[in-house]
Structures are given as structure tokens and as C-alpha cells.
Design an enzyme around this catalytic site. Structure first.
Site, PDB file in Angstrom:
ATOM      1  CG  HIS A   1      -0.309  -0.254   2.502  1.00  0.00           C
ATOM      2  ND1 HIS A   1       0.044  -1.520   2.913  1.00  0.00           N
ATOM      3  CD2 HIS A   1       0.090   0.596   3.489  1.00  0.00           C
ATOM      4  CE1 HIS A   1       0.612  -1.447   4.106  1.00  0.00           C
ATOM      5  NE2 HIS A   1       0.671  -0.180   4.474  1.00  0.00           N
TER       6      HIS A   1
ATOM      7  CG  HIS B   1       0.999   5.135   4.110  1.00  0.00           C
ATOM      8  ND1 HIS B   1       0.161   5.044   5.193  1.00  0.00           N
ATOM      9  CD2 HIS B   1       1.746   4.009   4.142  1.00  0.00           C
ATOM     10  CE1 HIS B   1       0.402   3.919   5.859  1.00  0.00           C
ATOM     11  NE2 HIS B   1       1.367   3.270   5.238  1.00  0.00           N
TER      12      HIS B   1
END
Ligand code: AMP
Ligand code: ZN
Length: 136
Positions: free
Chosen positions: A99, A101
Site C-alpha cells: 500500500h 500512503h
């Protein structure tokens, strides 16, 4: 991946506040935000980290961030952004599904992510570039 929370969120099995979705990505609000509007770009396919993520998806994730930033800036009235991406528990990665951010920053609050600058020694300036180039 059966037991991966981000697979379930990215696939729509667990609901999340979604800013954007296409065939390959879902972008959600972080449940424990570092700042208002902190978002996560999640690929729908499971890859643990940047080591595993295929190059084309890595490029698409950054392109998507580039597309989201102006929209988020307008929506949130923020003044800057951190893009952060942790790889490995040593780096603070807590969810082992890649992921990226996107962390908005606000001028009145200062940077949301900070570190203490150290010192780059002459030895490291000499050695590290050599070692990395040898392994590319
Ligand atoms: P990292 O430390 O880079 O692995 O980041 C994991 C991030 O995921 C943290 O910022 C958490 O607040 C966030 N997070 C964990 N679980 C959820 C969830 N169910 N929904 C949204 N964000 C989450
Ligand atoms: Zn996953």
C-alpha cells in the site's frame, strides 16, 4: 490471499471509505490517519510489498497518486503531501499487502512524518554507492 484484510477491503468484501476505484486499485481513507485525509492506494491483487509488486503496477500506483494529489489538495485544502510506503516490519509495515500512503500536510501543523537527520560518513559516501551499483 484468504486472510488479508487489505485484499478484503480492496475487493469490496469489507467496506471502507473509498476515494477511488478501478479494476486494479482501490483508494481508501486510513482508519488511523496521520493527518486529515490520509489515504492508502491498495492494489486489488495481493503483493506483500514493493519487492513483490510487478513494475507496471508500481508505476500505475505512482501515476494514480499523481492524479489524486491535485483533487485531494482541493478537497482538503492542505498544503503538501508525504508519499510513504513501508516495506518490511523493520520499516514499520504492519499490513503485509502493498500500500502507498498519501498523507496530506497542513502548514499550521507542520510535516506529519518526520525523522532525525543523521550523518553520512566519508566511508559510506565511498562504499554504499559502490555496493549498490554492484548489486543492480
Ligand atoms: P503500514 O504501517 O505502512 O503497514 O500501514 C498500515 C496502515 O493501514 C496504517 O496506517 C493503519 O492505520 C491502516 N489500517 C490498518 N487497518 C485498516 C483498515 N481496516 N482500514 C483502513 N486502514 C487500516
Ligand atoms: Zn492482500
Amino acid at each position: 490471499m484468504d486472510n488479508c484484510i487489505f485484499c478484503k477491503i480492496a475487493g469490496g468484501e469489507i467496506p471502507a471509505a473509498t476515494l477511488y476505484e478501478d479494476d486494479e486499485f482501490r483508494v481508501i481513507l486510513d482508519a488511523g490517519p496521520a493527518s486529515r485525509g490520509h489515504a492508502l492506494i491498495l492494489p486489488k491483487a495481493h503483493y506483500t510489498d514493493l519487492f513483490e509488486l510487478p513494475e507496471d503496477l508500481a508505476a500505475k500506483a505512482v501515476k494514480l497518486a499523481k492524479r489524486l494529489l491535485p483533487a485531494m489538495k482541493k478537497a482538503l485544502n492542505c498544503d503538501g503531501f508525504h508519499l510513504v510506503q513501508n516495506n518490511g516490519t523493520a520499516a514499520g509495515q504492519t499490513v503485509p499487502h502493498y500500500h502507498l500512503h498519501i498523507i496530506p500536510c497542513y502548514a499550521d501543523k507542520g510535516p506529519a512524518a518526520v525523522w532525525t537527520p543523521g550523518e553520512c560518513t566519508d566511508e559510506d559516501r565511498e562504499l554504499i554507492p559502490k555496493l549498490v551499483k554492484e548489486n543492480l
